[in-house]
Design a protein around this motif. Structure first.
Motif, mmCIF file in Angstrom:
data_model
loop_
_atom_site.group_PDB
_atom_site.id
_atom_site.type_symbol
_atom_site.label_atom_id
_atom_site.label_comp_id
_atom_site.label_asym_id
_atom_site.label_seq_id
_atom_site.Cartn_x
_atom_site.Cartn_y
_atom_site.Cartn_z
ATOM 1 N N ILE A 149 0.785 -1.213 0.094
ATOM 2 C CA ILE A 149 0.061 -0.165 0.162
ATOM 3 C C ILE A 149 0.914 1.240 0.091
ATOM 4 O O ILE A 149 0.633 2.114 -0.562
ATOM 5 C CB ILE A 149 -0.940 0.042 1.263
ATOM 6 N N GLY A 150 2.058 1.147 0.729
ATOM 7 C CA GLY A 150 2.900 2.294 0.687
ATOM 8 C C GLY A 150 3.591 2.602 -0.690
ATOM 9 O O GLY A 150 3.574 3.854 -1.186
ATOM 10 N N HIS A 151 3.597 1.646 -1.659
ATOM 11 C CA HIS A 151 4.002 1.918 -3.178
ATOM 12 C C HIS A 151 2.821 2.514 -3.902
ATOM 13 O O HIS A 151 3.169 3.586 -4.490
ATOM 14 C CB HIS A 151 4.180 0.678 -3.687
ATOM 15 N N HIS A 152 1.632 2.220 -3.408
ATOM 16 C CA HIS A 152 0.316 3.021 -4.003
ATOM 17 C C HIS A 152 0.247 4.351 -3.668
ATOM 18 O O HIS A 152 0.070 5.012 -4.274
ATOM 19 C CB HIS A 152 -1.136 2.298 -3.378
ATOM 20 N N VAL A 153 0.646 4.546 -2.184
ATOM 21 C CA VAL A 153 0.883 6.067 -1.779
ATOM 22 C C VAL A 153 1.755 6.600 -2.648
ATOM 23 O O VAL A 153 1.663 8.038 -2.783
ATOM 24 C CB VAL A 153 0.990 6.040 -0.140
ATOM 25 N N GLN A 154 2.992 6.161 -2.862
ATOM 26 C CA GLN A 154 3.857 6.813 -3.687
ATOM 27 C C GLN A 154 3.531 7.117 -4.889
ATOM 28 O O GLN A 154 3.816 8.067 -5.505
ATOM 29 C CB GLN A 154 5.288 5.689 -3.792
ATOM 30 N N ASN A 155 2.710 6.313 -5.617
ATOM 31 C CA ASN A 155 2.016 6.398 -6.791
ATOM 32 C C ASN A 155 1.136 7.789 -6.833
ATOM 33 O O ASN A 155 1.075 8.430 -7.732
ATOM 34 C CB ASN A 155 1.351 5.112 -7.538
ATOM 35 N N GLU A 156 0.366 7.588 -5.538
ATOM 36 C CA GLU A 156 -0.742 8.648 -5.645
ATOM 37 C C GLU A 156 -0.021 10.137 -5.608
ATOM 38 O O GLU A 156 -0.423 11.432 -5.912
ATOM 39 C CB GLU A 156 -1.507 8.467 -4.583
ATOM 40 N N LEU A 157 1.288 10.107 -4.788
ATOM 41 C CA LEU A 157 1.790 11.441 -4.537
ATOM 42 C C LEU A 157 2.813 11.463 -5.879
ATOM 43 O O LEU A 157 3.488 12.699 -5.871
ATOM 44 C CB LEU A 157 2.931 11.335 -3.377
ATOM 45 N N GLY A 158 2.874 10.864 -6.726
ATOM 46 C CA GLY A 158 3.625 11.280 -7.962
ATOM 47 C C GLY A 158 5.147 10.811 -7.698
ATOM 48 O O GLY A 158 6.114 11.129 -8.914
ATOM 49 N N ILE A 159 5.606 10.248 -6.636
ATOM 50 C CA ILE A 159 6.783 9.857 -6.502
ATOM 51 C C ILE A 159 7.310 8.696 -7.408
ATOM 52 O O ILE A 159 8.332 8.757 -8.008
ATOM 53 C CB ILE A 159 6.911 9.502 -5.044
ATOM 54 N N LEU A 160 6.430 7.667 -7.259
ATOM 55 C CA LEU A 160 6.929 6.361 -7.955
ATOM 56 C C LEU A 160 7.125 6.591 -9.369
ATOM 57 O O LEU A 160 8.199 6.049 -9.838
ATOM 58 C CB LEU A 160 5.749 5.285 -7.716
ATOM 59 N N SER A 161 6.489 7.336 -10.197
ATOM 60 C CA SER A 161 6.705 7.325 -11.573
ATOM 61 C C SER A 161 7.852 8.371 -11.971
ATOM 62 O O SER A 161 8.664 7.984 -12.701
ATOM 63 C CB SER A 161 5.217 8.179 -12.197
ATOM 64 N N LYS A 162 8.238 9.290 -10.848
ATOM 65 C CA LYS A 162 9.399 9.745 -11.111
ATOM 66 C C LYS A 162 10.714 9.201 -10.971
ATOM 67 O O LYS A 162 11.536 9.201 -11.649
ATOM 68 C CB LYS A 162 9.417 11.347 -10.394
ATOM 69 N N ALA A 163 10.709 8.402 -10.011
ATOM 70 C CA ALA A 163 11.697 7.612 -9.376
ATOM 71 C C ALA A 163 11.826 6.550 -10.565
ATOM 72 O O ALA A 163 13.051 6.162 -10.880
ATOM 73 C CB ALA A 163 11.373 7.010 -7.976
ATOM 74 N N ASN A 164 10.891 5.770 -10.954
ATOM 75 C CA ASN A 164 11.228 4.854 -12.277
ATOM 76 C C ASN A 164 11.575 5.298 -13.293
ATOM 77 O O ASN A 164 12.312 4.903 -13.965
ATOM 78 C CB ASN A 164 9.760 3.891 -12.101
ATOM 79 N N ASP A 165 11.038 6.673 -13.812
ATOM 80 C CA ASP A 165 11.592 7.324 -14.986
ATOM 81 C C ASP A 165 13.087 7.359 -14.824
ATOM 82 O O ASP A 165 13.995 7.108 -15.858
ATOM 83 C CB ASP A 165 10.826 8.603 -15.140
ATOM 84 N N VAL A 166 13.543 7.844 -13.600
ATOM 85 C CA VAL A 166 15.011 8.077 -13.748
ATOM 86 C C VAL A 166 15.845 6.629 -13.533
ATOM 87 O O VAL A 166 16.882 6.618 -14.236
ATOM 88 C CB VAL A 166 15.413 8.648 -12.319
ATOM 89 N N ARG A 167 15.299 5.813 -12.992
ATOM 90 C CA ARG A 167 15.796 4.469 -13.014
ATOM 91 C C ARG A 167 16.294 3.828 -14.433
ATOM 92 O O ARG A 167 16.907 3.087 -14.982
ATOM 93 C CB ARG A 167 14.816 3.354 -12.151
#
Length: 282
Positions: free
Chosen positions: A162-180
């Motif tokens: 669920i923490g990963h979903h929260v990251q996704n909702e905050l726009g953190i996950l997509s930005k981090a994965n783009d950099v990766r």
């Protein structure tokens, strides 16, 4: 953890009676077990995370055991708790609305928008369809193979995803994965560690609210979660597999880091204190 007889979530998609077994590309940063199994076998299975060409499917009718049914009810109640907690946190700390994810229960295998899910992939979050995929058989692995016992250890696994979903909702996950996608493997792994440690911290926030707001935490529960975080640290997994820990290959963080960031979230309760991307000391 007090969960029996309590409200379950309406956001459960139960596919366990008819599962499609598959081996293929696995999406989501929260994939644990494919790495774990690789450690136990001494084989690097991480290429399966990115290879879209290795797909094999079959369908079969699956009978649910009493243990399966109990595990499904447990996950449903835990998910409902995360919905209450994150709705409150988003409203109070961000002044915005929390959009709840769907949790897919499967057995043996199924498909996600991020690729195939199977017993080997373990729990993971797919940001493409905003769903968490979970074979509750992983809880058995968690207890018997990894030494993380207790229902709150299992709840920690759900809260982490669920923490990963929260990251996704905050726009953190997509930005981090783009950099990766644009950096070296070692740099990508380092970013992955920050993603995973933040999810651990967010699961700590959930635990704090579950205790203070919902009153569902019992004596020993927090110790179960902290122990679970320790048992699935990269260094511990590699050492238990008879390997010398290799920090440049870590994707989730050490046992000390994972447990500490969970505790950080639990003690603070503040999203701002879970910013693993702005600290030089993980």
């Amino acid at each position: 953890m007090e969960w029996k007889g309590r409200r379950g979530s309406n956001n459960i998609e139960d596919r366990r009676r008819m599962s499609s077994g598959s081996v293929g590309r696995v999406g989501g940063v929260g994939v644990l077990a494919i790495v774990i199994i690789g450690y136990f076998l001494g084989v690097d299975l991480t290429p399966l995370l990115n290879d879209p060409g290795t797909s094999r499917q079959s369908s079969a009718s699956v009978e649910l055991t009493a243990e399966d049914k109990t595990a499904g009810e447990f996950v449903s109640v835990t998910l409902a708790d995360t919905e209450e907690v994150w709705t409150k946190v988003f409203r109070e700390q961000l002044g915005t609305t929390y959009r709840t994810p769907t949790l897919v229960l499967f057995k043996q295998g199924t498909q996600s928008a991020c690729g195939g899910a199977s017993e080997a992939t373990g729990p993971f979050y797919c940001p493409t369809d905003r769903k968490i995929y979970l074979d509750t058989g992983f809880f058995v692995t968690l207890e018997r193979r990894l030494g993380a016992k207790g229902d709150f250890a299992a709840a920690y696994v759900v809260a982490h995803e669920i923490g990963h979903h929260v990251q996704n909702e905050l726009g953190i996950l997509s930005k981090a994965n783009d950099v990766r996608q644009r950096v070296s493997e070692a740099e990508s792994n380092a970013i992955s560690v920050r993603i995973e440690l933040q999810a651990d911290c967010l699961s700590g926030i959930w635990a704090r609210e579950a205790q203070q707001t919902l009153g569902t935490i019992e004596r020993g529960d927090l110790e179960e979660a902290v122990n679970a975080a320790r048992q699935i640290g990269d260094d511990t997994l590699q050492a238990n597999a008879g390997q010398r820990p290799m920090p440049h290959t870590f994707t989730h963080g050490t046992s000390e880091q994972r447990s500490r960031w969970f505790v950080t979230g639990y003690q603070s309760g503040q999203l701002a204190d879970c910013d693993t991307f702005q600290t030089n000391t993980l």
